[in-house]
Design a protein around this motif. Structure first.
Motif, PDB file in Angstrom:
ATOM      1  N   ARG A   3       0.816  -1.196   0.000  1.00  0.00           N
ATOM      2  CA  ARG A   3       0.000   0.000   0.000  1.00  0.00           C
ATOM      3  C   ARG A   3       0.864   1.266   0.000  1.00  0.00           C
ATOM      4  O   ARG A   3       0.564   2.252  -0.674  1.00  0.00           O
ATOM      5  CB  ARG A   3      -0.870  -0.037   1.265  1.00  0.00           C
ATOM      6  N   LEU A   4       1.959   1.243   0.803  1.00  0.00           N
ATOM      7  CA  LEU A   4       2.891   2.367   0.854  1.00  0.00           C
ATOM      8  C   LEU A   4       3.566   2.568  -0.492  1.00  0.00           C
ATOM      9  O   LEU A   4       3.704   3.704  -0.962  1.00  0.00           O
ATOM     10  CB  LEU A   4       3.937   2.149   1.964  1.00  0.00           C
ATOM     11  N   GLU A   5       3.960   1.467  -1.117  1.00  0.00           N
ATOM     12  CA  GLU A   5       4.607   1.565  -2.431  1.00  0.00           C
ATOM     13  C   GLU A   5       3.653   2.161  -3.443  1.00  0.00           C
ATOM     14  O   GLU A   5       4.039   3.002  -4.260  1.00  0.00           O
ATOM     15  CB  GLU A   5       5.080   0.186  -2.888  1.00  0.00           C
ATOM     16  N   ASN A   6       2.405   1.753  -3.405  1.00  0.00           N
ATOM     17  CA  ASN A   6       1.413   2.296  -4.336  1.00  0.00           C
ATOM     18  C   ASN A   6       1.184   3.781  -4.071  1.00  0.00           C
ATOM     19  O   ASN A   6       1.028   4.567  -5.007  1.00  0.00           O
ATOM     20  CB  ASN A   6       0.088   1.524  -4.225  1.00  0.00           C
ATOM     21  N   PHE A   7       1.154   4.181  -2.768  1.00  0.00           N
ATOM     22  CA  PHE A   7       0.964   5.591  -2.426  1.00  0.00           C
ATOM     23  C   PHE A   7       2.129   6.444  -2.928  1.00  0.00           C
ATOM     24  O   PHE A   7       1.930   7.539  -3.451  1.00  0.00           O
ATOM     25  CB  PHE A   7       0.789   5.760  -0.917  1.00  0.00           C
ATOM     26  N   LEU A   8       3.362   5.927  -2.778  1.00  0.00           N
ATOM     27  CA  LEU A   8       4.535   6.694  -3.191  1.00  0.00           C
ATOM     28  C   LEU A   8       4.625   6.830  -4.707  1.00  0.00           C
ATOM     29  O   LEU A   8       5.317   7.712  -5.204  1.00  0.00           O
ATOM     30  CB  LEU A   8       5.812   6.065  -2.629  1.00  0.00           C
ATOM     31  N   LYS A   9       3.931   5.994  -5.451  1.00  0.00           N
ATOM     32  CA  LYS A   9       3.924   6.085  -6.914  1.00  0.00           C
ATOM     33  C   LYS A   9       2.970   7.172  -7.398  1.00  0.00           C
ATOM     34  O   LYS A   9       3.088   7.641  -8.520  1.00  0.00           O
ATOM     35  CB  LYS A   9       3.531   4.737  -7.522  1.00  0.00           C
ATOM     36  N   THR A  10       2.086   7.622  -6.510  1.00  0.00           N
ATOM     37  CA  THR A  10       1.149   8.676  -6.895  1.00  0.00           C
ATOM     38  C   THR A  10       1.806  10.038  -6.751  1.00  0.00           C
ATOM     39  O   THR A  10       2.847  10.196  -6.089  1.00  0.00           O
ATOM     40  CB  THR A  10      -0.119   8.642  -6.023  1.00  0.00           C
ATOM     41  N   LYS A  11       1.203  11.059  -7.378  1.00  0.00           N
ATOM     42  CA  LYS A  11       1.717  12.427  -7.309  1.00  0.00           C
ATOM     43  C   LYS A  11       1.705  12.932  -5.861  1.00  0.00           C
ATOM     44  O   LYS A  11       2.671  13.536  -5.393  1.00  0.00           O
ATOM     45  CB  LYS A  11       0.872  13.335  -8.205  1.00  0.00           C
ATOM     46  N   ALA A  12       0.639  12.689  -5.113  1.00  0.00           N
ATOM     47  CA  ALA A  12       0.544  13.113  -3.712  1.00  0.00           C
ATOM     48  C   ALA A  12       1.602  12.416  -2.862  1.00  0.00           C
ATOM     49  O   ALA A  12       2.188  13.011  -1.945  1.00  0.00           O
ATOM     50  CB  ALA A  12      -0.848  12.814  -3.175  1.00  0.00           C
ATOM     51  N   GLY A  13       1.872  11.159  -3.135  1.00  0.00           N
ATOM     52  CA  GLY A  13       2.877  10.410  -2.402  1.00  0.00           C
ATOM     53  C   GLY A  13       4.273  10.971  -2.627  1.00  0.00           C
ATOM     54  O   GLY A  13       5.086  11.070  -1.701  1.00  0.00           O
ATOM     55  N   LYS A  14       4.564  11.319  -3.897  1.00  0.00           N
ATOM     56  CA  LYS A  14       5.882  11.881  -4.227  1.00  0.00           C
ATOM     57  C   LYS A  14       6.080  13.249  -3.559  1.00  0.00           C
ATOM     58  O   LYS A  14       7.146  13.545  -3.023  1.00  0.00           O
ATOM     59  CB  LYS A  14       6.037  11.984  -5.745  1.00  0.00           C
ATOM     60  N   ILE A  15       5.027  14.069  -3.555  1.00  0.00           N
ATOM     61  CA  ILE A  15       5.115  15.392  -2.911  1.00  0.00           C
ATOM     62  C   ILE A  15       5.310  15.233  -1.404  1.00  0.00           C
ATOM     63  O   ILE A  15       6.128  15.925  -0.793  1.00  0.00           O
ATOM     64  CB  ILE A  15       3.868  16.232  -3.242  1.00  0.00           C
ATOM     65  N   THR A  16       4.593  14.311  -0.799  1.00  0.00           N
ATOM     66  CA  THR A  16       4.726  14.053   0.632  1.00  0.00           C
ATOM     67  C   THR A  16       6.144  13.596   0.963  1.00  0.00           C
ATOM     68  O   THR A  16       6.746  14.058   1.950  1.00  0.00           O
ATOM     69  CB  THR A  16       3.704  12.987   1.092  1.00  0.00           C
ATOM     70  N   LEU A  17       6.707  12.715   0.152  1.00  0.00           N
ATOM     71  CA  LEU A  17       8.073  12.223   0.360  1.00  0.00           C
ATOM     72  C   LEU A  17       9.083  13.363   0.253  1.00  0.00           C
ATOM     73  O   LEU A  17      10.005  13.463   1.064  1.00  0.00           O
ATOM     74  CB  LEU A  17       8.396  11.107  -0.642  1.00  0.00           C
ATOM     75  N   ILE A  18       8.905  14.251  -0.715  1.00  0.00           N
ATOM     76  CA  ILE A  18       9.811  15.395  -0.901  1.00  0.00           C
ATOM     77  C   ILE A  18       9.723  16.332   0.307  1.00  0.00           C
ATOM     78  O   ILE A  18      10.748  16.794   0.827  1.00  0.00           O
ATOM     79  CB  ILE A  18       9.490  16.133  -2.221  1.00  0.00           C
ATOM     80  N   ILE A  19       8.510  16.604   0.786  1.00  0.00           N
ATOM     81  CA  ILE A  19       8.331  17.512   1.923  1.00  0.00           C
ATOM     82  C   ILE A  19       8.966  16.928   3.189  1.00  0.00           C
ATOM     83  O   ILE A  19       9.678  17.624   3.920  1.00  0.00           O
ATOM     84  CB  ILE A  19       6.836  17.828   2.142  1.00  0.00           C
TER      85      ILE A  19
END
Length: 159
Positions: A3-19
């Motif tokens: 589920r985490l991997e799928n979230f990080l593949k989304t645009k919102a997941g990538k922005i959250t990871l960058i922040i």
């Protein structure tokens, strides 16, 4: 985990990871800068200018241990006027004893900048300078070497 991997593949997941990554990096850099500069909100010591002598003095915010002793500032200038180590020690001791008795509330006594003068043009054996306490009491220190390199007579009077 999937589920985490799928979230990080989304645009919102990538922005959250960058922040989150940026916040961790900024916090680390801030901690390093604070550690290097020592600006942790509590200053243990500093230097300041002693007004009467014009010298930089070390000022500590640490709690004094036991009885505080009178601090004498600026007397190193006596070396420049040719007084020997034994004469300087005698001047220092007489001033310390006198101020301790006559101005017991004083914590510091300072040589007043540019106050040293010879009292007679023909005789360089007699001289004087002013001192001032942190309680703003002023005194005149009169010196007479009587041509000796080791002995000295020291008299102090209130101004």
């Amino acid at each position: 985990m999937e589920r985490l991997e799928n979230f990080l593949k989304t645009k919102a997941g990538k922005i959250t990871l960058i922040i989150i990554s940026a916040a961790i990096i900024i916090a680390g850099i801030t901690a390093i800068i604070i550690n290097i500069t020592g600006q942790n909100g509590f200053t243990e010591s500093s230097t300041k200018v002693n007004d009467p002598s014009g010298l930089d003095v070390y000022d500590s915010n640490a709690e004094p241990e036991g009885e505080s002793e009178l601090v004498i500032i600026g007397f190193n200038v006596l070396y420049d006027f040719g007084f020997s180590a034994s004469q300087q020690e005698e001047i220092y001791n007489v001033v310390k004893d006198y101020i301790t008795k006559e101005a017991p509330s004083a914590a510091t006594v300072s040589y007043e900048k540019d106050s040293f003068k010879y009292t007679s043009e023909e005789e360089v054996t007699k001289s004087e300078f002013k001192i001032i306490t942190d309680t703003k009491q002023e005194f005149l220190v009169s010196l007479d070497t009587d041509w000796s390199y080791t002995d000295i007579n020291v008299d102090i009077s209130k101004l």
